[in-house]
Design a protein around this motif. Structure first.
Motif, PDB file in Angstrom:
ATOM      1  N   MET A 170      47.705  24.839 122.139  1.00  0.00           N
ATOM      2  CA  MET A 170      47.214  24.732 123.516  1.00  0.00           C
ATOM      3  C   MET A 170      48.378  24.580 124.485  1.00  0.00           C
ATOM      4  SD  MET A 170      44.610  24.568 125.626  1.00  0.00           S
ATOM      5  CE  MET A 170      43.095  23.993 124.867  1.00  0.00           C
ATOM      6  N   ASP A 171      49.356  23.771 124.101  1.00  0.00           N
ATOM      7  CA  ASP A 171      50.539  23.578 124.955  1.00  0.00           C
ATOM      8  C   ASP A 171      51.364  24.853 125.095  1.00  0.00           C
ATOM      9  OD1 ASP A 171      49.892  20.923 125.362  1.00  0.00           O
ATOM     10  OD2 ASP A 171      51.200  20.183 123.754  1.00  0.00           O
ATOM     11  N   HIS A 172      51.159  25.799 124.175  1.00  0.00           N
ATOM     12  CA  HIS A 172      51.924  27.048 124.199  1.00  0.00           C
ATOM     13  C   HIS A 172      51.033  28.257 124.520  1.00  0.00           C
ATOM     14  CE1 HIS A 172      54.704  24.340 122.140  1.00  0.00           C
ATOM     15  NE2 HIS A 172      55.671  25.173 122.482  1.00  0.00           N
ATOM     16  N   GLY A 173      49.937  27.979 125.259  1.00  0.00           N
ATOM     17  CA  GLY A 173      49.153  29.063 125.832  1.00  0.00           C
ATOM     18  C   GLY A 173      48.086  29.674 124.954  1.00  0.00           C
ATOM     19  N   ILE A 174      47.758  29.038 123.813  1.00  0.00           N
ATOM     20  CA  ILE A 174      46.752  29.589 122.902  1.00  0.00           C
ATOM     21  C   ILE A 174      45.651  28.560 122.667  1.00  0.00           C
ATOM     22  CG2 ILE A 174      46.301  30.491 120.593  1.00  0.00           C
ATOM     23  CD1 ILE A 174      48.013  32.360 122.227  1.00  0.00           C
ATOM     24  N   PHE A 175      44.402  28.945 122.936  1.00  0.00           N
ATOM     25  CA  PHE A 175      43.267  28.062 122.670  1.00  0.00           C
ATOM     26  C   PHE A 175      42.544  28.533 121.415  1.00  0.00           C
ATOM     27  CE2 PHE A 175      38.662  27.363 123.006  1.00  0.00           C
ATOM     28  CZ  PHE A 175      38.646  25.986 122.917  1.00  0.00           C
ATOM     29  N   VAL A 176      42.376  27.631 120.462  1.00  0.00           N
ATOM     30  CA  VAL A 176      41.592  27.920 119.258  1.00  0.00           C
ATOM     31  C   VAL A 176      40.625  26.771 119.032  1.00  0.00           C
ATOM     32  CG1 VAL A 176      43.379  29.328 118.156  1.00  0.00           C
ATOM     33  CG2 VAL A 176      43.310  26.860 117.737  1.00  0.00           C
ATOM     34  N   GLY A 177      39.524  27.045 118.336  1.00  0.00           N
ATOM     35  CA  GLY A 177      38.597  25.988 117.959  1.00  0.00           C
ATOM     36  C   GLY A 177      39.197  25.124 116.862  1.00  0.00           C
ATOM     37  N   THR A 178      38.875  23.823 116.888  1.00  0.00           N
ATOM     38  CA  THR A 178      39.384  22.888 115.888  1.00  0.00           C
ATOM     39  C   THR A 178      38.216  22.362 115.068  1.00  0.00           C
ATOM     40  OG1 THR A 178      41.062  22.205 117.501  1.00  0.00           O
ATOM     41  CG2 THR A 178      40.801  20.837 115.538  1.00  0.00           C
ATOM     42  N   PHE A 179      38.177  22.706 113.787  1.00  0.00           N
ATOM     43  CA  PHE A 179      37.091  22.287 112.916  1.00  0.00           C
ATOM     44  C   PHE A 179      37.619  21.316 111.866  1.00  0.00           C
ATOM     45  CE2 PHE A 179      34.772  25.252 115.115  1.00  0.00           C
ATOM     46  CZ  PHE A 179      33.518  25.540 114.579  1.00  0.00           C
ATOM     47  N   VAL A 180      37.114  20.080 111.897  1.00  0.00           N
ATOM     48  CA  VAL A 180      37.495  19.071 110.915  1.00  0.00           C
ATOM     49  C   VAL A 180      36.225  18.397 110.405  1.00  0.00           C
ATOM     50  CG1 VAL A 180      39.772  18.664 111.930  1.00  0.00           C
ATOM     51  CG2 VAL A 180      37.815  17.326 112.736  1.00  0.00           C
ATOM     52  N   GLY A 187      39.190  17.618 104.034  1.00  0.00           N
ATOM     53  CA  GLY A 187      40.379  18.266 103.498  1.00  0.00           C
ATOM     54  C   GLY A 187      40.434  19.756 103.711  1.00  0.00           C
ATOM     55  N   GLU A 188      39.438  20.301 104.436  1.00  0.00           N
ATOM     56  CA  GLU A 188      39.407  21.739 104.705  1.00  0.00           C
ATOM     57  C   GLU A 188      39.405  22.012 106.201  1.00  0.00           C
ATOM     58  OE1 GLU A 188      36.436  23.924 102.585  1.00  0.00           O
ATOM     59  OE2 GLU A 188      36.797  22.856 100.694  1.00  0.00           O
ATOM     60  N   GLY A 189      40.192  21.227 106.953  1.00  0.00           N
ATOM     61  CA  GLY A 189      40.323  21.461 108.386  1.00  0.00           C
ATOM     62  C   GLY A 189      40.846  22.857 108.668  1.00  0.00           C
ATOM     63  N   ARG A 190      40.364  23.440 109.745  1.00  0.00           N
ATOM     64  CA  ARG A 190      40.756  24.825 110.049  1.00  0.00           C
ATOM     65  C   ARG A 190      40.791  25.077 111.548  1.00  0.00           C
ATOM     66  NH1 ARG A 190      35.479  26.653 106.943  1.00  0.00           N
ATOM     67  NH2 ARG A 190      36.334  24.933 105.740  1.00  0.00           N
ATOM     68  N   LEU A 191      41.515  26.097 111.907  1.00  0.00           N
ATOM     69  CA  LEU A 191      41.543  26.599 113.275  1.00  0.00           C
ATOM     70  C   LEU A 191      40.634  27.813 113.341  1.00  0.00           C
ATOM     71  CD1 LEU A 191      45.427  26.557 113.677  1.00  0.00           C
ATOM     72  CD2 LEU A 191      43.836  24.738 114.335  1.00  0.00           C
ATOM     73  N   ARG A 192      39.716  27.821 114.280  1.00  0.00           N
ATOM     74  CA  ARG A 192      38.816  28.973 114.402  1.00  0.00           C
ATOM     75  C   ARG A 192      39.237  29.835 115.580  1.00  0.00           C
ATOM     76  NH1 ARG A 192      32.446  28.640 115.711  1.00  0.00           N
ATOM     77  NH2 ARG A 192      33.259  28.501 117.827  1.00  0.00           N
TER      78      ARG A 192
END
Length: 220
Positions: A170-180, A187-192
Motif C-alpha cells: 500500500m505504501d508503494h502504490g499497490i492495493f491488495v486484499g489481505t486474507f488471514v 497459517g495460510e494468510g494470503r494476498l488477494r
C-alpha cells in the motif's frame, strides 16, 4: 438443497458445477449458486460459473450482486416462478428491504447494458490481464494458489507477515486484499489480487514489479 459459490473469493477457483448439478439430479436436490464474484466476468455470456459449465438450465436459483463487476449497489436472485413467490413472501432480506434509489437503479441498468453490448471485449481484456499477471508472478517465483479466474491469491502463510506485506505494498502504490485467519485456515494468510479489464499493461507490470520487490524484502 445444495448451496455453493460459483467462484470462491479466497482461492479464485470454480465450483465443479457440472458434477454438482449431476449429483443434484440423482437426488432430486435444488441447486443454489452464488455468482457474486463471477457474474459479468465468467462464462461465454458473462453469466457466471454455471454459464461457464453450460448448466444454467440445471440451476434452480442464482444469487448475485451489483457491487462487483457491475460497480453499483444491491443484489438479485434469478429463479423460477414457484421459488420466486416463496422468496417474495417469506425471505426477510426481501420483505424487510426497500427499493434501490433511482440513481443506483440507473447505474445498475447501465452496467447491465454494457455487459450485454461489450461484455465479450471486456472479458477478453480481463483474460489478457490475468494471464499477464499470473505469468509475471509465476516467473518471479511467487507462491500462487491454483486460481482459475481474475482472483489471484498469493500465499504468504504467517498472518503477521501477510499484513506487513500488504501494508508495504500500500505504501508503494499497490492495493491488495489481505486474507488471514479466520477468513482462511490458520497459517495460510494470503494476498488477494483483483485483476480488472481496465487495468493497463503498465499497471499490471507495476504490480508484478512491486510484488517481486516484496518477495525479496520479506522472503516470500
Amino acid at each position: 438443497m445444495i448451496l455453493v459459490d460459483g467462484l470462491y473469493s479466497a482461492d479464485g477457483d470454480f465450483a465443479p458445477l457440472d458434477e454438482i448439478t449431476a449429483l443434484a439430479g440423482e437426488h432430486d436436490a435444488l441447486v443454489v449458486v452464488d455468482e457474486a464474484h463471477s457474474f459479468g466476468a465468467i462464462g461465454p455470456n458473462g453469466l457466471g460459473v454455471a454459464d461457464h459449465f453450460g448448466v444454467l438450465d440445471r440451476v434452480h436459483a442464482v444469487v448475485g450482486t451489483m457491487s462487483k463487476a457491475l460497480g453499483s449497489v444491491g443484489g438479485f436472485v434469478l429463479t423460477g416462478k414457484g421459488l420466486e413467490r416463496e422468496l417474495r413472501y417469506l425471505a426477510p432480506s426481501y420483505t424487510s428491504s426497500r427499493g434501490s434509489a433511482p440513481g443506483v437503479a440507473g447505474a445498475s441498468l447501465a452496467s447491465l447494458q454494457l455487459v450485454e453490448e461489450h461484455g465479450g471485449d471486456l472479458r477478453a481484456r480481463l483474460d489478457h490481464n490475468v494471464r499477464f499477471v499470473i505469468d509475471g508472478l509465476t516467473e518471479a517465483g511467487l507462491n500462487l494458489m491454483r486460481t482459475t479466474s481474475h482472483i489471484v491469491p498469493v500465499l504468504v502463510g504467517d498472518e503477521h507477515k501477510t499484513v506487513a506485506v500488504s501494508n508495504w505494498l500500500m505504501d508503494h502504490g499497490i492495493f491488495v486484499g489481505t486474507f488471514v485467519h479466520p477468513h482462511v485456515p490458520s497459517g495460510e494468510g494470503r494476498l488477494r489480487i483483483g485483476v480488472t479489464s481496465t487495468h493497463t499493461q503498465a499497471e499490471c507490470a507495476l504490480l508484478v514489479e512491486r510484488l517481486t520487490e516484496a518477495r525479496n524484502k520479506f522472503s516470500l
